[in-house]
Design a protein around this motif. Sequence first.
Motif, PDB file in Angstrom:
ATOM      1  N   GLY A 206       0.821  -1.207   0.000  1.00 35.77           N
ATOM      2  CA  GLY A 206       0.000   0.000   0.000  1.00 35.77           C
ATOM      3  C   GLY A 206       0.850   1.250   0.000  1.00 35.77           C
ATOM      4  O   GLY A 206       2.077   1.197  -0.214  1.00 35.77           O
ATOM      5  N   PRO A 234      -4.958   3.292  -4.176  1.00 31.73           N
ATOM      6  CA  PRO A 234      -4.141   4.491  -4.454  1.00 31.73           C
ATOM      7  C   PRO A 234      -2.821   4.151  -5.140  1.00 31.73           C
ATOM      8  O   PRO A 234      -2.330   4.941  -5.955  1.00 31.73           O
ATOM      9  N   HIS A 246      -4.496  -4.027  -8.580  1.00 28.78           N
ATOM     10  CA  HIS A 246      -5.360  -3.362  -7.585  1.00 28.78           C
ATOM     11  C   HIS A 246      -6.440  -4.331  -7.080  1.00 28.78           C
ATOM     12  O   HIS A 246      -7.281  -4.779  -7.839  1.00 28.78           O
ATOM     13  N   GLN A 249     -12.746  -3.771  -3.366  1.00 27.80           N
ATOM     14  CA  GLN A 249     -14.127  -3.740  -3.822  1.00 27.80           C
ATOM     15  C   GLN A 249     -14.238  -3.291  -5.274  1.00 27.80           C
ATOM     16  O   GLN A 249     -15.093  -3.760  -6.006  1.00 27.80           O
ATOM     17  N   GLY A 251     -11.567  -3.402  -7.335  1.00 27.67           N
ATOM     18  CA  GLY A 251     -10.482  -4.019  -8.080  1.00 27.67           C
ATOM     19  C   GLY A 251     -10.729  -5.507  -8.174  1.00 27.67           C
ATOM     20  O   GLY A 251     -11.860  -5.952  -8.274  1.00 27.67           O
ATOM     21  N   GLY A 263       2.030  -2.190   4.621  1.00 21.91           N
ATOM     22  CA  GLY A 263       1.782  -0.748   4.504  1.00 21.91           C
ATOM     23  C   GLY A 263       0.429  -0.430   3.902  1.00 21.91           C
ATOM     24  O   GLY A 263       0.280   0.517   3.146  1.00 21.91           O
ATOM     25  N   GLY A 266      -6.064  -0.956   5.480  1.00 24.71           N
ATOM     26  CA  GLY A 266      -7.173  -1.885   5.695  1.00 24.71           C
ATOM     27  C   GLY A 266      -8.522  -1.191   5.650  1.00 24.71           C
ATOM     28  O   GLY A 266      -9.425  -1.501   6.430  1.00 24.71           O
ATOM     29  N   HIS A 270     -10.889  -1.936   0.708  1.00 25.76           N
ATOM     30  CA  HIS A 270      -9.764  -2.835   0.441  1.00 25.76           C
ATOM     31  C   HIS A 270     -10.090  -4.233   0.978  1.00 25.76           C
ATOM     32  O   HIS A 270      -9.919  -5.237   0.286  1.00 25.76           O
ATOM     33  N   ALA A 303       7.858  -1.444   7.732  1.00 27.79           N
ATOM     34  CA  ALA A 303       7.945  -2.415   6.645  1.00 27.79           C
ATOM     35  C   ALA A 303       9.365  -2.519   6.094  1.00 27.79           C
ATOM     36  O   ALA A 303       9.817  -3.602   5.720  1.00 27.79           O
TER      37      ALA A 303
ATOM     38  N   TRP B  41     -17.736   5.029 -13.035  1.00 24.89           N
ATOM     39  CA  TRP B  41     -16.384   5.514 -13.290  1.00 24.89           C
ATOM     40  C   TRP B  41     -15.867   5.091 -14.660  1.00 24.89           C
ATOM     41  O   TRP B  41     -15.059   5.791 -15.254  1.00 24.89           O
TER      42      TRP B  41
HETATM   43  C1  FAD Z   1     -15.933   3.958  -3.658  1.00 20.04           C
HETATM   44  C2  FAD Z   1     -14.560   3.586  -3.205  1.00 20.04           C
HETATM   45  C3  FAD Z   1     -13.992   2.405  -3.654  1.00 20.04           C
HETATM   46  C4  FAD Z   1     -12.710   2.035  -3.237  1.00 20.04           C
HETATM   47  N1  FAD Z   1     -12.179   0.853  -3.677  1.00 20.04           N
HETATM   48  C5  FAD Z   1     -10.970   0.452  -3.201  1.00 20.04           C
HETATM   49  C6  FAD Z   1     -10.394  -0.802  -3.592  1.00 20.04           C
HETATM   50  O1  FAD Z   1     -10.982  -1.561  -4.373  1.00 20.04           O
HETATM   51  N2  FAD Z   1      -9.201  -1.156  -3.088  1.00 20.04           N
HETATM   52  C7  FAD Z   1      -8.506  -0.357  -2.223  1.00 20.04           C
HETATM   53  O2  FAD Z   1      -7.409  -0.760  -1.811  1.00 20.04           O
HETATM   54  N3  FAD Z   1      -9.009   0.842  -1.870  1.00 20.04           N
HETATM   55  C8  FAD Z   1     -10.216   1.258  -2.334  1.00 20.04           C
HETATM   56  N4  FAD Z   1     -10.690   2.488  -1.966  1.00 20.04           N
HETATM   57  C9  FAD Z   1      -9.802   3.377  -1.202  1.00 20.04           C
HETATM   58  C10 FAD Z   1      -9.760   3.069   0.276  1.00 20.04           C
HETATM   59  O3  FAD Z   1     -10.822   3.742   0.930  1.00 20.04           O
HETATM   60  C11 FAD Z   1      -8.440   3.518   0.887  1.00 20.04           C
HETATM   61  O4  FAD Z   1      -8.279   4.895   0.651  1.00 20.04           O
HETATM   62  C12 FAD Z   1      -7.218   2.785   0.359  1.00 20.04           C
HETATM   63  O5  FAD Z   1      -7.417   1.382   0.426  1.00 20.04           O
HETATM   64  C13 FAD Z   1      -6.017   3.153   1.174  1.00 20.04           C
HETATM   65  O6  FAD Z   1      -4.848   2.610   0.602  1.00 20.04           O
HETATM   66  P1  FAD Z   1      -3.565   2.305   1.480  1.00 20.04           P
HETATM   67  O7  FAD Z   1      -3.940   1.435   2.587  1.00 20.04           O
HETATM   68  O8  FAD Z   1      -2.522   1.844   0.552  1.00 20.04           O
HETATM   69  O9  FAD Z   1      -3.130   3.756   1.958  1.00 20.04           O
HETATM   70  P2  FAD Z   1      -3.310   4.480   3.371  1.00 20.04           P
HETATM   71  O10 FAD Z   1      -4.700   4.436   3.841  1.00 20.04           O
HETATM   72  O11 FAD Z   1      -2.646   5.780   3.215  1.00 20.04           O
HETATM   73  O12 FAD Z   1      -2.496   3.570   4.356  1.00 20.04           O
HETATM   74  C14 FAD Z   1      -1.102   3.459   4.371  1.00 20.04           C
HETATM   75  C15 FAD Z   1      -0.763   2.588   5.561  1.00 20.04           C
HETATM   76  O13 FAD Z   1       0.639   2.348   5.557  1.00 20.04           O
HETATM   77  C16 FAD Z   1       1.116   2.412   6.885  1.00 20.04           C
HETATM   78  N5  FAD Z   1       2.543   2.765   6.819  1.00 20.04           N
HETATM   79  C17 FAD Z   1       3.108   3.936   6.489  1.00 20.04           C
HETATM   80  N6  FAD Z   1       4.443   3.834   6.507  1.00 20.04           N
HETATM   81  C18 FAD Z   1       4.740   2.578   6.865  1.00 20.04           C
HETATM   82  C19 FAD Z   1       5.951   1.867   7.065  1.00 20.04           C
HETATM   83  N7  FAD Z   1       7.140   2.434   6.894  1.00 20.04           N
HETATM   84  N8  FAD Z   1       5.865   0.565   7.432  1.00 20.04           N
HETATM   85  C20 FAD Z   1       4.662  -0.043   7.613  1.00 20.04           C
HETATM   86  N9  FAD Z   1       3.511   0.581   7.433  1.00 20.04           N
HETATM   87  C21 FAD Z   1       3.530   1.882   7.058  1.00 20.04           C
HETATM   88  C22 FAD Z   1       0.259   3.446   7.552  1.00 20.04           C
HETATM   89  O14 FAD Z   1       0.251   3.235   8.947  1.00 20.04           O
HETATM   90  C23 FAD Z   1      -1.093   3.219   6.906  1.00 20.04           C
HETATM   91  O15 FAD Z   1      -1.873   2.295   7.655  1.00 20.04           O
HETATM   92  C24 FAD Z   1     -11.983   2.873  -2.360  1.00 20.04           C
HETATM   93  C25 FAD Z   1     -12.555   4.068  -1.932  1.00 20.04           C
HETATM   94  C26 FAD Z   1     -13.828   4.424  -2.325  1.00 20.04           C
HETATM   95  C27 FAD Z   1     -14.404   5.702  -1.811  1.00 20.04           C
END
Ligand code: FAD
Lengths: 321, 247
Positions: A206, A234, A246, A249, A251, A263, A266, A270, A303, B41
């Motif tokens: 992530g 993202p 990806h 939901q 993807g 990283g 959750g 996702h 990580a 989308w």
């Molecule tokens: C309608 C809709 C549909 C969506 N569909 C999807 C989907 O299908 N799939 C999906 O994934 N998302 C989806 N999203 C987006 C979802 O809501 C989240 O925004 C997204 O999953 C966040 O991605 P992320 O966890 O990579 O990033 P972030 O939420 O930014 O999380 C990053 C994480 O990394 C951790 N971190 C940072 N640095 C380190 C490090 N050095 N070591 C370990 N951990 C670290 C942080 O603590 C944090 O928990 C959707 C959103 C909407 C509104």
Amino acid sequence: MSVLIFIDQSDGHVKKSSLEAITYGADIAKQLGVAAEGIVLGTVSDDLTALGKYGISKVHQVNNNALNHVDAQLYAKIIAEAVTLSGAKVLVFSHNQTGKAVAARVAARLKAGIVSGACALPDTSNGFVVKKTVFSGKAFANISIHSDIKVISLNPNSYKTIVGEGTATIADLNIIVDPSRIKVTAINKVSGDVPLTEADIVVSGGRGLKGPENWGILLDLAKELGAATACSRPVGDAHWRPHHEHVGQTGVQIAPNLYIAIGISGAIQHLAGVNRSKVIVVINKDSEAPFFKAADYGIVGDAFEVVPQLTAAIKKMKASV
Amino acid sequence: MKILVCISKTPDTTSKIAFTDGNTKFDESGVQWIINPYDEWYSLVRAIELKEKDAAVSIHLITIGTADSEPIIRKALALGGDEAIRVNSNSSDAYFIATQIAEIAKQGGYDLIFTGKETIDYNGSSIGGMIAELTDAPYISLATKFELAGTTATITREVDGGEEVAEVDLPLVVSCQKGVAEQRIPNMRGIMAARTKPLKVVEPIAADTLSSIISYELPPAKAGVKLVAADNVSELARLLHEEAKVI
Ligand SMILES: Cc1cc2nc3c(=O)[nH]c(=O)nc-3n(C[C@H](O)[C@H](O)[C@H](O)COP(=O)(O)OP(=O)(O)OC[C@H]3O[C@@H](n4cnc5c(N)ncnc54)[C@H](O)[C@@H]3O)c2cc1C
């Protein structure tokens, strides 16, 4: 009466998800006390008689290289004809890319009810009821099919293949293949990689990995485990990773034996794509990350330190067994 | 050039999933409804882009639903599209729904029909293939790219382990997913315009219902996470091997 299982092949090889579909279809046949047979389209280099080990007695084949590419229109026509010729009452697909293209189309052609994304054997004690995943893996629904012929497409990685004894006979199906209206001009397959939906282990990254240049530690771990790689939305949106990785939901939805999330916070969207994984491991530096609530094992840590250590530990463990 | 875009109403992705009436009904209390993201989308936005390139393109939206799906179809019209059709039915059977869309498709003589790759609530991935069968059109599923030159479409689609590029002449049915287009936010002008765009309501034609939902279940709750200290990573490897037996 019989159960007919569509056997999906790619580059002449029977796909793993089809072996699951065969085992599943053979178990339905046992339940109904009827024969289980398969149908394969195109030219295949694998030994089809060996599919008897998964519980089918016969494989119908349309041995025509025009069918090596999936054209839903041609496939539907041929499979529907095979259903009629073989007198099948249940038709089983894997809910993989080919299944998604073809199963519903065949169902419409046969005027058969379909349950796509099935995850358990049908309950035939009172009618024909099939359990499927709904709300992107957040729940299940039990669906009753009312039609005479039933079509089921089975979620990949949701039914265990069982290898027994037996050989299948091959029967050439003489069906006229219409010219395709689809002209395939290019195929870009990532050779050697494990297809995400079929992988037993998936390592996923992530936004916590900060940028595409940092993916090396994740790829090393994936390589050590023979795992497929995935990412959060993202990460796909920012083109750090190809968009077909990806998961979630919106993807790809997956159900591997082991999902390692690195990283990734959750978010509910996702989780919807990965919560059918049998074991979830979360590596995140934030102990409050929601992903820990859905995890089986976790490490609260950075990580960049934890992942290389995990790769090394697994390498060492493998060397000692 | 006429495009028909299939629009479905789904619960917002953050909705709490719960059931009532002895687990036979989805609990709609407090649920926000949205346009199915794959429909919005990807397929709708791509259709709008095609119209922006060629003013001769007209876009019709279709939904199968009761009156309470009208806000969703208006929202879709706010993004773009010339008019909408609602087939008045609460059916959840794919064959019934596809039969209705195929009927409208045949009457309207559409060159191109877009669906999303699946809905995020029922996850069927069935409607597109069925419409294609019922209208005898080629079907490309899981498209990640869609280009049109004259009456020939060039489409990239997801296949096992990669992608395949194919050329197909219209008419055609395509299911769209990520890659086909990028999400857009409706603007004020679009929202105002949507209010007066035609929304035709028609009654369904007779069609068989081949399946029905009997009940729902929630997955069993997880036992809870087992945390391993960050300075003891080899313990995680051991647990995954000996306890979970997944590596
Ligand atoms: C309608 C809709 C549909 C969506 N569909 C999807 C989907 O299908 N799939 C999906 O994934 N998302 C989806 N999203 C987006 C979802 O809501 C989240 O925004 C997204 O999953 C966040 O991605 P992320 O966890 O990579 O990033 P972030 O939420 O930014 O999380 C990053 C994480 O990394 C951790 N971190 C940072 N640095 C380190 C490090 N050095 N070591 C370990 N951990 C670290 C942080 O603590 C944090 O928990 C959707 C959103 C909407 C509104």
